[in-house]
Design a protein around this motif. Structure first.
Motif, PDB file in Angstrom:
ATOM      1  N   PRO A 163     -12.357   0.930  17.658  1.00 49.51           N
ATOM      2  CA  PRO A 163     -10.991   1.142  18.149  1.00 49.51           C
ATOM      3  C   PRO A 163     -10.284   2.292  17.422  1.00 49.51           C
ATOM      4  CG  PRO A 163     -11.374  -1.180  17.672  1.00 49.51           C
ATOM      5  CD  PRO A 163     -12.544  -0.423  17.131  1.00 49.51           C
ATOM      6  N   GLU A 164      -9.491   3.026  18.164  1.00 53.10           N
ATOM      7  CA  GLU A 164      -8.753   4.181  17.642  1.00 53.10           C
ATOM      8  C   GLU A 164      -7.902   3.806  16.426  1.00 53.10           C
ATOM      9  OE1 GLU A 164      -7.712   8.140  17.463  1.00 53.10           O
ATOM     10  OE2 GLU A 164      -9.083   7.287  18.918  1.00 53.10           O
ATOM     11  N   ASP A 165      -7.266   2.651  16.461  1.00 56.88           N
ATOM     12  CA  ASP A 165      -6.396   2.265  15.340  1.00 56.88           C
ATOM     13  C   ASP A 165      -7.184   1.987  14.052  1.00 56.88           C
ATOM     14  OD1 ASP A 165      -7.407  -0.068  16.596  1.00 56.88           O
ATOM     15  OD2 ASP A 165      -5.807  -1.278  15.727  1.00 56.88           O
ATOM     16  N   GLU A 166      -8.484   1.776  14.153  1.00 56.77           N
ATOM     17  CA  GLU A 166      -9.315   1.590  12.966  1.00 56.77           C
ATOM     18  C   GLU A 166      -9.803   2.926  12.408  1.00 56.77           C
ATOM     19  OE1 GLU A 166     -12.474  -1.255  13.178  1.00 56.77           O
ATOM     20  OE2 GLU A 166     -11.249  -2.664  14.322  1.00 56.77           O
ATOM     21  N   LEU A 167      -9.796   3.954  13.236  1.00 54.78           N
ATOM     22  CA  LEU A 167     -10.310   5.252  12.803  1.00 54.78           C
ATOM     23  C   LEU A 167      -9.301   6.074  12.020  1.00 54.78           C
ATOM     24  CD1 LEU A 167     -12.334   6.385  15.945  1.00 54.78           C
ATOM     25  CD2 LEU A 167     -13.208   5.512  13.773  1.00 54.78           C
ATOM     26  N   GLY A 168      -8.056   6.001  12.369  1.00 50.26           N
ATOM     27  CA  GLY A 168      -7.078   6.878  11.743  1.00 50.26           C
ATOM     28  C   GLY A 168      -7.094   8.229  12.434  1.00 50.26           C
ATOM     29  N   GLU A 169      -6.161   9.079  12.054  1.00 49.04           N
ATOM     30  CA  GLU A 169      -5.980  10.324  12.806  1.00 49.04           C
ATOM     31  C   GLU A 169      -7.079  11.368  12.622  1.00 49.04           C
ATOM     32  OE1 GLU A 169      -2.845  12.987  10.459  1.00 49.04           O
ATOM     33  OE2 GLU A 169      -2.097  10.988  10.923  1.00 49.04           O
ATOM     34  N   ASP A 170      -7.692  11.472  11.433  1.00 46.82           N
ATOM     35  CA  ASP A 170      -8.706  12.517  11.246  1.00 46.82           C
ATOM     36  C   ASP A 170     -10.042  11.990  10.752  1.00 46.82           C
ATOM     37  OD1 ASP A 170      -7.889  11.841   8.733  1.00 46.82           O
ATOM     38  OD2 ASP A 170      -7.643  13.881   8.001  1.00 46.82           O
ATOM     39  N   ALA A 171     -10.256  10.687  10.829  1.00 43.17           N
ATOM     40  CA  ALA A 171     -11.507  10.097  10.355  1.00 43.17           C
ATOM     41  C   ALA A 171     -12.698  10.640  11.138  1.00 43.17           C
ATOM     42  CB  ALA A 171     -11.457   8.585  10.481  1.00 43.17           C
ATOM     43  N   GLY A 172     -13.715  11.044  10.414  1.00 42.89           N
ATOM     44  CA  GLY A 172     -14.961  11.466  11.037  1.00 42.89           C
ATOM     45  C   GLY A 172     -14.998  12.870  11.572  1.00 42.89           C
ATOM     46  N   GLU A 173     -13.904  13.608  11.484  1.00 41.71           N
ATOM     47  CA  GLU A 173     -13.907  14.992  11.967  1.00 41.71           C
ATOM     48  C   GLU A 173     -14.571  15.937  10.960  1.00 41.71           C
ATOM     49  OE1 GLU A 173     -13.284  15.901  14.961  1.00 41.71           O
ATOM     50  OE2 GLU A 173     -12.351  14.051  15.636  1.00 41.71           O
ATOM     51  N   LEU A 174     -14.390  15.648   9.672  1.00 44.09           N
ATOM     52  CA  LEU A 174     -15.023  16.412   8.597  1.00 44.09           C
ATOM     53  C   LEU A 174     -15.897  15.453   7.798  1.00 44.09           C
ATOM     54  CD1 LEU A 174     -11.887  18.457   7.503  1.00 44.09           C
ATOM     55  CD2 LEU A 174     -13.826  19.288   8.842  1.00 44.09           C
ATOM     56  N   PRO A 175     -16.862  15.973   7.032  1.00 43.74           N
ATOM     57  CA  PRO A 175     -17.768  15.074   6.304  1.00 43.74           C
ATOM     58  C   PRO A 175     -17.034  14.124   5.359  1.00 43.74           C
ATOM     59  CG  PRO A 175     -18.549  17.341   6.207  1.00 43.74           C
ATOM     60  CD  PRO A 175     -17.189  17.381   6.819  1.00 43.74           C
ATOM     61  N   GLU A 176     -17.380  12.854   5.456  1.00 47.17           N
ATOM     62  CA  GLU A 176     -16.849  11.823   4.566  1.00 47.17           C
ATOM     63  C   GLU A 176     -17.981  11.158   3.799  1.00 47.17           C
ATOM     64  OE1 GLU A 176     -14.771   9.259   7.233  1.00 47.17           O
ATOM     65  OE2 GLU A 176     -13.150  10.678   7.547  1.00 47.17           O
ATOM     66  N   SER A 177     -19.206  11.522   4.142  1.00 44.89           N
ATOM     67  CA  SER A 177     -20.358  10.981   3.433  1.00 44.89           C
ATOM     68  C   SER A 177     -21.347  12.117   3.171  1.00 44.89           C
ATOM     69  CB  SER A 177     -21.017   9.853   4.230  1.00 44.89           C
ATOM     70  OG  SER A 177     -21.387  10.304   5.504  1.00 44.89           O
ATOM     71  N   ILE A 178     -22.095  11.937   2.088  1.00 47.75           N
ATOM     72  CA  ILE A 178     -23.058  12.954   1.690  1.00 47.75           C
ATOM     73  C   ILE A 178     -24.398  12.289   1.413  1.00 47.75           C
ATOM     74  CG2 ILE A 178     -21.258  14.489   0.821  1.00 47.75           C
ATOM     75  CD1 ILE A 178     -21.904  13.600  -2.019  1.00 47.75           C
ATOM     76  N   VAL A 179     -25.468  13.062   1.559  1.00 47.77           N
ATOM     77  CA  VAL A 179     -26.818  12.525   1.361  1.00 47.77           C
ATOM     78  C   VAL A 179     -27.663  13.488   0.543  1.00 47.77           C
ATOM     79  CG1 VAL A 179     -26.839  11.098   3.453  1.00 47.77           C
ATOM     80  CG2 VAL A 179     -27.583  13.472   3.581  1.00 47.77           C
ATOM     81  N   ASP A 180     -28.650  12.919  -0.107  1.00 47.06           N
ATOM     82  CA  ASP A 180     -29.616  13.694  -0.877  1.00 47.06           C
ATOM     83  C   ASP A 180     -30.586  14.348   0.112  1.00 47.06           C
ATOM     84  OD1 ASP A 180     -31.657  14.648  -2.508  1.00 47.06           O
ATOM     85  OD2 ASP A 180     -31.930  12.767  -3.586  1.00 47.06           O
ATOM     86  N   PRO A 181     -30.669  15.684   0.134  1.00 48.76           N
ATOM     87  CA  PRO A 181     -31.569  16.329   1.088  1.00 48.76           C
ATOM     88  C   PRO A 181     -33.039  15.979   0.849  1.00 48.76           C
ATOM     89  CG  PRO A 181     -30.747  17.935  -0.476  1.00 48.76           C
ATOM     90  CD  PRO A 181     -29.996  16.652  -0.725  1.00 48.76           C
ATOM     91  N   LYS A 182     -33.370  15.517  -0.359  1.00 51.55           N
ATOM     92  CA  LYS A 182     -34.748  15.116  -0.669  1.00 51.55           C
ATOM     93  C   LYS A 182     -35.014  13.669  -0.273  1.00 51.55           C
ATOM     94  CE  LYS A 182     -34.918  18.309  -4.504  1.00 51.55           C
ATOM     95  NZ  LYS A 182     -34.892  18.436  -5.969  1.00 51.55           N
ATOM     96  N   GLY A 183     -33.955  12.942   0.102  1.00 48.21           N
ATOM     97  CA  GLY A 183     -34.112  11.560   0.525  1.00 48.21           C
ATOM     98  C   GLY A 183     -34.373  10.589  -0.611  1.00 48.21           C
ATOM     99  N   VAL A 184     -34.065  10.990  -1.844  1.00 47.14           N
ATOM    100  CA  VAL A 184     -34.330  10.138  -2.999  1.00 47.14           C
ATOM    101  C   VAL A 184     -33.083   9.376  -3.441  1.00 47.14           C
ATOM    102  CG1 VAL A 184     -35.084  10.130  -5.412  1.00 47.14           C
ATOM    103  CG2 VAL A 184     -36.157  11.692  -3.779  1.00 47.14           C
ATOM    104  N   GLY A 185     -31.968  10.072  -3.592  1.00 50.92           N
ATOM    105  CA  GLY A 185     -30.734   9.461  -4.070  1.00 50.92           C
ATOM    106  C   GLY A 185     -30.015   8.691  -2.979  1.00 50.92           C
ATOM    107  N   PRO A 186     -29.011   7.912  -3.370  1.00 46.11           N
ATOM    108  CA  PRO A 186     -28.279   7.110  -2.388  1.00 46.11           C
ATOM    109  C   PRO A 186     -27.328   7.960  -1.547  1.00 46.11           C
ATOM    110  CG  PRO A 186     -27.237   6.912  -4.517  1.00 46.11           C
ATOM    111  CD  PRO A 186     -28.501   7.711  -4.731  1.00 46.11           C
ATOM    112  N   ARG A 187     -27.011   7.460  -0.373  1.00 42.77           N
ATOM    113  CA  ARG A 187     -25.948   8.037   0.447  1.00 42.77           C
ATOM    114  C   ARG A 187     -24.636   7.695  -0.262  1.00 42.77           C
ATOM    115  NH1 ARG A 187     -22.633   6.089   5.024  1.00 42.77           N
ATOM    116  NH2 ARG A 187     -22.472   7.755   6.561  1.00 42.77           N
ATOM    117  N   VAL A 188     -23.684   8.621  -0.246  1.00 40.34           N
ATOM    118  CA  VAL A 188     -22.385   8.372  -0.858  1.00 40.34           C
ATOM    119  C   VAL A 188     -21.321   8.513   0.224  1.00 40.34           C
ATOM    120  CG1 VAL A 188     -20.745   9.040  -2.664  1.00 40.34           C
ATOM    121  CG2 VAL A 188     -23.202   9.318  -3.060  1.00 40.34           C
ATOM    122  N   TRP A 189     -20.530   7.456   0.413  1.00 39.44           N
ATOM    123  CA  TRP A 189     -19.465   7.460   1.419  1.00 39.44           C
ATOM    124  C   TRP A 189     -18.135   7.393   0.692  1.00 39.44           C
ATOM    125  CZ3 TRP A 189     -17.457   2.615   4.227  1.00 39.44           C
ATOM    126  CH2 TRP A 189     -16.454   2.962   5.129  1.00 39.44           C
TER     127      TRP A 189
END
Length: 90
Positions: free
Chosen positions: A52-78
């Motif tokens: 639902p829109e009210d759970e997303l907020g006005e700019d949620a998900g438009e820019l990166p909010e999570s990052i990942v290890d390109p080698k696939g070793v480290g944890p995802r960070v949100w």
């Protein structure tokens, strides 16, 4: 017997993910977590699955909010946006 794959995500509560993501991308040598295939942004994906829109907020998900290890070793960070300011030490 084969062990199931384990994934790990670190969630950081913060007021402004966009201020933290660039720093941690550089510090950890991570990359932005790309949205699922077929979606231009995470917001597009979340809307497509019915968040639902009210759970997303006005700019949620438009820019990166999570990052990942390109080698696939480290944890995802949100970096989860939370409305309340920090009131005490962790």
């Amino acid at each position: 017997m084969e062990r199931p794959e384990m994934t790990l995500q670190l969630t950081i509560d913060c007021a402004d993910p966009q201020r933290l993501v660039p720093f941690w991308l550089e510090a950890l040598r991570y990359i932005p977590d790309p949205p699922p295939e077929g979606h231009a942004t995470w917001r597009d994906y979340w809307e497509a699955i019915g968040v639902p829109e009210d759970e997303l907020g006005e700019d949620a998900g438009e820019l990166p909010e999570s990052i990942v290890d390109p080698k696939g070793v480290g944890p995802r960070v949100w970096f989860q946006r939370v409305p309340e300011p920090k009131t005490a030490k962790n």
